[in-house]
Scaffold this active site. Structure first.
Site, short mmCIF file in Angstrom:
data_model
loop_
_atom_site.label_atom_id
_atom_site.label_comp_id
_atom_site.label_asym_id
_atom_site.label_seq_id
_atom_site.Cartn_x
_atom_site.Cartn_y
_atom_site.Cartn_z
N ASP A 487 35.10 32.14 42.75
CA ASP A 487 34.41 31.96 41.21
C ASP A 487 33.72 30.78 41.07
O ASP A 487 32.95 30.45 40.14
CB ASP A 487 35.35 32.31 40.14
CG ASP A 487 35.49 33.88 39.90
OD1 ASP A 487 34.42 34.48 39.88
OD2 ASP A 487 36.31 34.24 39.09
C1 GLC Z 1 38.90 31.39 38.49
C2 GLC Z 1 39.03 30.07 38.85
C3 GLC Z 1 38.93 29.19 37.81
C4 GLC Z 1 37.65 29.66 36.99
C5 GLC Z 1 37.33 30.92 36.68
C6 GLC Z 1 36.30 31.34 36.09
O1 GLC Z 1 39.91 31.95 37.86
O2 GLC Z 1 40.34 29.75 39.50
O3 GLC Z 1 38.97 27.77 38.04
O4 GLC Z 1 37.43 28.66 35.96
O5 GLC Z 1 37.49 31.73 37.65
O6 GLC Z 1 36.03 32.64 35.94
C1 GLC Z 2 40.97 33.36 39.96
C2 GLC Z 2 40.42 34.66 39.83
C3 GLC Z 2 39.67 35.54 40.93
C4 GLC Z 2 38.92 34.48 41.88
C5 GLC Z 2 39.64 33.41 42.22
C6 GLC Z 2 39.15 32.30 42.91
O1 GLC Z 2 42.07 33.82 40.77
O2 GLC Z 2 40.83 35.54 39.08
O3 GLC Z 2 38.89 36.52 40.67
O4 GLC Z 2 38.64 35.14 43.09
O5 GLC Z 2 40.23 32.66 41.21
O6 GLC Z 2 38.18 31.51 42.26
#
Ligand code: GLC
Ligand code: GLC
Length: 817
Positions: A487
Site C-alpha cells: 500500500d
Molecule cells: C497499510 C500500511 C500502512 C498504510 C496503510 C494505508 O496498512 O501498512 O502503513 O498507512 O496501508 O492504507
Molecule cells: C497492510 C494492509 C494490506 C497491505 C499491507 C502492505 O497489512 O492491510 O492490505 O497489503 O499493509 O502494505
C-alpha cells in the site's frame, strides 16, 4: 525474559505478571457480539461494527497504554483498603496474579490481602452479551466483610462521534435503572431501537450511572470516590458520561467462596415495540428480561461455557499436527488457527492498534484471510466470498475496502489498487480446493452492489483477470495504479503536501509506472483460473489464460529480472525499483516471493538464485526485511514507503505478511531446512524467550517486526489483525507439513527439515478424516516416494476424494526423494 507460559493442554496462554511490555490481549465472541480484553481487563465491546455499535468506551493510545475496561474493585470494609483483582486500574501490588487467555474466553485471577478472586469473561454462543463470572474466596482465618464494585463506561454508540462531538454528546446520555439492571438508552428516544444493559446476579447495596459522580472530581479509575468511601451514590446519568457500576456487599466466612455474575449485553427491540407502555419513553424490557434472567443463573452460565469450548474443539479439530517442533505444533493446533478466526471476524477493524473506527474490510485482505479460515468455517467463507465479489467494480477493479454492516464498497479509499482483483481468484480457488463446492461459481453476484448487474461468480473471476490485460504499461508489465500489495509503494502519487493521503492522491496519469509483483500475481492467479476453467470444460478459456500467463512470464524474464533477483517495479520515469542500479531499495522481498510462487524460475535456477539473494541481503535473525537498503530520505516518486524511518513498516521492516511467500518459495525449490528456519524466526512462540525485545503477545503473529535498520530491531508491533495470520497458517500446514488441498483431492507433499524423523497430521477434508503419518527415515527434506492408503500403495502423492466414511482413513507417506 518471559512473562508467562503456554498451557497447550488447556489451549491457554498463562500470563504470570500483569505488567507485560504491551497489553497482551484476547478476543471474546465469534458471531455478532465481540469484545477485546487485555491481560488486566482493559478493552471494550461492540455489536457487529466496532465503529457504529460500540457498547463501551475506550481511549486509545492512553497513558498507561491500556486504561479503561471491564474493571472490578474489591474493598475490605474493615480496613477501607481497596484494589483491583485484575491489577489495573489501581495497580495495587498483588500477592498472586494469573491471566489465562483461552479460546474465546479470558480468566483473570489474583490474590491480595488473603482474598482470592477470579473472573471469567466470555460471550455465550448465539447471544449478544458477555458474561463476567466473578468468584471471591476468603483465605483468611477470620471473616471478611467486603464490597465489590463493577464499572464500565458506556460509549454513545458511534465511536467516532463519541470521541469528537462533545458539544452534543454531553447532553444526550440517558439511562434507566430497574431491578438492579442498568440500561443505557442514549438516542433510544429517537432513531435507535437498541440499547445496552448491565446486570448483576446479587442484591445491590447501591449503583452509579454518572461517571463523574462515581469517580469524583479530579479523580480517575484508580481511586473512584465511591470505592474509596465504600458507598455508591445511586447517581442517575442525565447527559455527560453514563457509566454502569454495581455495588455488592459480601460477607465471607473463612474459606468461603461467593460467585457473582455480571452480564453486559446489547439488545434490539422491534421498532413498533420500543416502549412499554407504548405511549411512554420507557424501554420495553419484556423482550430482554428472559435473556438476563437466563444468564444470571450459574448453571446456565456453566453450560454456555461448555458449549463455547466444544465449538472450539470442532473448529480446531480440522487440522492437528504432532511434529518434533513444539512451536509449530502449538501454533498450528491452537493459536495460529485461532488468530485466523480473529482476522475473519475483525478483518483489520478492531485491535489495540486498529481503533475500530478506521478501516472496513479490505478487498485484498479479506481474500487472503480466507486462506487461513476456509477449512474451519466453509459456509461462512462462501458468504464472505460472495459479499466481497459483489463490491467488485464493473471495470473488474475493486473498491479497496467495504463496510461490514452494509457490505457495500467504501469510497473513502476508492479503487485503483491494481492487484486487488486477483486476490478474488485466489480466494475462490482456495475455497474450491477445500470444499469442492463448484456451485459457487454459478452464483449470481452483483457488481458495485447494483441490483440488476448480477453475473455468475465465475464471470467476476474472468473480469479480474482481464482487468490487468487492459492495463499494461510500456514494458508490457501490469500498471501499478495507486499501489499493489504494498500500500505504501505509491508511484503515481507525487505528493508534496502534508497530510495528503498517499493512497488517494494521484498526481500522475498512471500510464507508466508498472509492477513486477502484479505480473507475478497475474501469472499465479491466471494459472488457477485456467485450472478452474478446465474443470468447467471451458478449454478455450483455459488455453487463453495460459497463453496470457506464458506471455507475461516472458515479459518478466525480459524486464523483471535483474541478474540475481526479480526487479520490484518501474516508476513514473520508467526507472527500475528494486534493482542493482538503484542507490536505495535495490532488492525487495515481494517480487521474489510472488514470482516464484507463480512458478517462475523454478526450471532454470533463477528461483534458487533469487532466494539466495534474499538470504544474503534480506534475511535477519528476526525475519526477512521488506527491502534493502532502507530509504534514508523521502522520495516523492515512491510515496509512503519512504515516509517511514528506516527499519519500520514497509521501509525495510520485517513485514511478516510476506515472509511466508519466501518460505513457500523455499519449499517449492525443496529447501525444507531453510523454509522451516525462516518460519521459526517469526513464530511468536519461538520468540517467547525474548519477550522484552519482542514485546507483543507470544501467542499471535504481529504485522511487523522492526528491521535491522531500526534502533529497536526485533521489536514487534501491530499484533493480531494481519495477513500474516492466514499466510503463516497456510504455509506451515499446506507447504511445509505439505498436507495441501487441491481441486481433486488432498496432496501429501511435505518439505521439512532433514533432521525431522517424521510427523503425524489428522485432517478433516470433504467429509473424511485422514490420519496421516509421514516417515523420514533417510533424513530427506522432500519427496514422497511411497504412499499407502489404508495399507494399499497408491501412485503419486494425491489422496483422491472419497465418499465419507465413519472411520479415519489411514495414510502413510515415506520420504525418500
Ligand atoms: C497499510 C500500511 C500502512 C498504510 C496503510 C494505508 O496498512 O501498512 O502503513 O498507512 O496501508 O492504507
Ligand atoms: C497492510 C494492509 C494490506 C497491505 C499491507 C502492505 O497489512 O492491510 O492490505 O497489503 O499493509 O502494505
Amino acid at each position: 525474559m518471559r512473562f508467562g507460559h503456554f498451557d497447550d493442554r488447556k489451549r491457554e496462554y498463562v500470563i504470570t505478571q500483569p505488567n507485560t511490555p504491551l497489553p497482551w490481549i484476547n478476543y471474546l465472541g465469534c458471531e455478532s457480539y465481540f469484545g477485546l480484553i487485555s491481560n488486566t481487563a482493559g478493552g471494550y465491546s461492540f455489536y457487529r461494527d466496532a465503529r457504529l455499535r460500540r457498547l463501551t468506551r475506550y481511549r486509545y493510545n492512553n497513558a498507561p497504554f491500556d486504561f479503561g475496561g471491564r474493571y472490578l474493585y474489591l474493598r475490605d470494609n474493615d480496613t477501607g483498603k481497596f484494589w483491583s483483582p485484575s491489577w489495573q486500574p489501581t495497580r495495587t501490588k498483588l500477592d498472586k496474579y494469573e491471566c489465562r487467555h483461552g479460546m474465546g474466553y479470558t480468566l483473570i485471577g489474583s490474590s491480595c490481602h488473603q482474598i482470592e478472586a477470579q473472573t471469567c469473561y466470555f460471550v455465550p454462543m448465539g447471544e449478544t452479551l458477555e458474561i463476567w463470572k466473578f468468584q471471591v474466596t476468603n483465605r483468611r482465618k477470620k471473616p471478611a466483610r467486603l464490597s465489590v464494585f463493577s464499572s464500565i463506561e458506556f460509549c454513545l454508540w458511534d465511536a467516532q462521534d463519541d470521541a469528537t462531538n462533545f458539544q452534543r454528546n454531553f447532553s444526550t446520555g440517558q439511562v434507566e435503572i430497574v431491578d438492579g439492571v442498568i440500561y443505557h438508552k442514549t438516542e433510544y428516544r429517537e432513531r435507535r431501537n437498541h440499547f445496552a444493559y448491565f446486570a448483576c446476579s446479587e442484591k445491590l447495596a447501591g449503583f452509579d450511572t454518572q461517571r463523574d459522580t462515581f469517580l469524583g472530581a479530579y479523580r480517575s479509575w484508580d481511586n473512584p470516590a465511591a470505592v474509596e468511601q465504600g458507598k455508591s451514590f445511586d447517581s442517575v446519568a442525565h447527559g455527560w458520561a453514563p457509566l454502569g457500576s454495581h455495588h455488592v456487599k459480601v460477607n465471607l466466612k473463612p474459606g468461603e467462596t461467593k460467585e457473582i455474575i455480571f452480564v453486559l449485553g446489547y439488545h434490539e427491540n422491534p421498532v413498533d415495540k420500543k416502549f412499554d407502555p407504548p405511549d411512554s419513553q420507557t424501554i420495553n424490557k419484556k423482550t430482554v428480561q428472559p435473556v438476563i434472567a437466563k444468564y444470571l443463573d450459574c448453571q446456565n452460565v456453566a453450560a454456555a461455557f461448555q458449549t463455547l469450548r466444544e465449538n472450539w474443539d470442532g473448529l480446531l479439530g480440522v487440522y492437528q499436527v504432532q511434529s518434533p517442533d513444539v512451536h509449530a505444533n502449538r501454533m498450528v493446533n491452537i493459536w495460529n488457527a485461532y488468530q485466523c478466526m480473529a482476522t475473519f471476524n475483525m478483518s483489520r477493524s478492531a485491535s489495540f492498534y486498529e481503533s475500530g473506527i478506521g478501516r472496513g474490510l479490505g478487498f485484498r485482505d479479506s481474500n487472503q484471510d480466507l486462506l487461513g479460515f476456509v477449512q474451519m468455517v466453509p459456509a461462512r467463507a462462501r458468504e464472505r466470498i460472495l459479499d466481497i465479489a459483489a463490491t467488485q467494480l464493473k471495470s473488474g477493479g475493486a473498491f479497496h475496502q467495504y463496510q461490514p454492516l452494509t457490505k457495500r464498497g467504501n469510497n473513502d479509499i476508492g479503487s485503483g489498487f491494481n492487484d486487488d482483483p486477483h486476490w478474488l481468484i485466489l480466494g475462490v480457488a482456495a475455497y474450491l480446493k477445500e470444499t469442492g463446492d463448484w456451485s459457487i461459481l454459478d452464483e449470481p453476484v452483483q457488481f458495485e452492489n447494483e441490483p440488476g448487474s448480477e453475473q455468475p461468480l465465475y464471470e467476476h473471476l474472468r473480469c479480474s483477470f482481464n482487468y490487468t490485460l487492459e492495463r499494461i504499461g510500456p514494458h508490457g508489465l501490469p500498471l501499478i495504479g495507486r499501489a499493489d500489495w504494498n500500500d505504501c509503494l505509491n508511484l503515481n502519487c507525487f505528493s508534496d503536501t502534508p497530510g495528503q493521503s498517499f493512497q488517494t492522491t494521484t498526481n500522475k496519469d498512471g500510464t507508466t509506472a508498472e509492477s513486477v509483483f502484479i505480473a507475478g500475481l497475474f501469472v499465479m492467479a491466471g494459472k488457477e483460473l485456467a485450472a478452474i476453467a478446465k474443470r468447467r470444460r471451458q478449454n478455450t478459456e483455459a488455453e487463453r489464460c495460459l497463453a496470457e500467463t506464458a506471455k507475461m512470464e516472458k515479459v518478466i524474464y525480459r524486464h523483471g529480472w535483474d541478474g540475481d533477483w526479480f526487479i520490484r517495479a518501474y516508476d513514473d520515469f520508467s526507472k527500475p525499483i528494486g534493482s542493482k542500479v538503484c542507490k536505495e531499495g535495490k532488492i525487495f522481498i515481494e517480487s521474489q516471493g510472488m514470482c516464484i510462487m507463480a512458478g517462475i524460475g523454478l526450471k532454470d535456477g533463477k528461483a534458487k538464485l533469487a532466494l539466495d539473494s534474499v538470504n544474503q541481503h534480506l534475511a535477519t535473525k528476526h525475519g526477512i526485511v521488506l527491502q534493502q537498503p532502507a530509504f534514508t530520505k523521502y522520495y516523492i516518486e515512491m510515496g509512503e514507503i519512504s515516509s517511514y524511518p528506516p527499519g519500520y513498516k514497509e521501509n525495510a521492516g520485517i513485514f511478516c505478511h510476506n515472509n511466508p511467500w519466501i518460505i513457500i518459495s523455499e519449499t517449492m525449490v525443496g529447501n525444507g531446512n531453510r523454509a522451516f528456519d525462516y518460519y521459526t524466526r517469526i513464530n511468536p512462540s519461538a520468540r517467547e524467550n525474548i519477550g522484552e525485545l519482542h514485546r507483543c503477545e507470544p501467542y499471535v503473529f504481529a504485522q511487523m517486526i522492526a528491521g535491522r535498520d531500526a534502533p529497536t530491531h526485533g521489536e514487534a508491533k501491530n499484533s493480531w489483525l494481519t495477513g500474516t495470520a492466514a499466510w503463516t497458517y497456510f504455509t506451515i500446514t499446506q507447504w511445509i507439513l505439505g498436507i495441501r488441498t487441491d481441486y481433486d483431492g488432498l496432496r501429501v507433499d511435505p518439505v521439512i527439515p532433514a533432521k525431522w524423523k517424521g510427523f503425524t497430521v489428522t485432517r478433516r477434508f470433504r467429509g473424511n478424516t485422514y490420519a496421516i503419518e509421514v516417515k523420514n527415515p533417510k533424513g530427506k527434506q522432500r519427496g514422497v516416494k511411497k504412499l499407502l492408503v489404508n495399507g494399499k500403495e497408491i501412485a503419486g502423492n494425491l489422496l483422491p476424494v472419497r465418499p465419507p466414511q465413519s472411520k479415519p482413513i489411514q495414510v502413510e507417506a515415506v520420504l525418500e526423494g
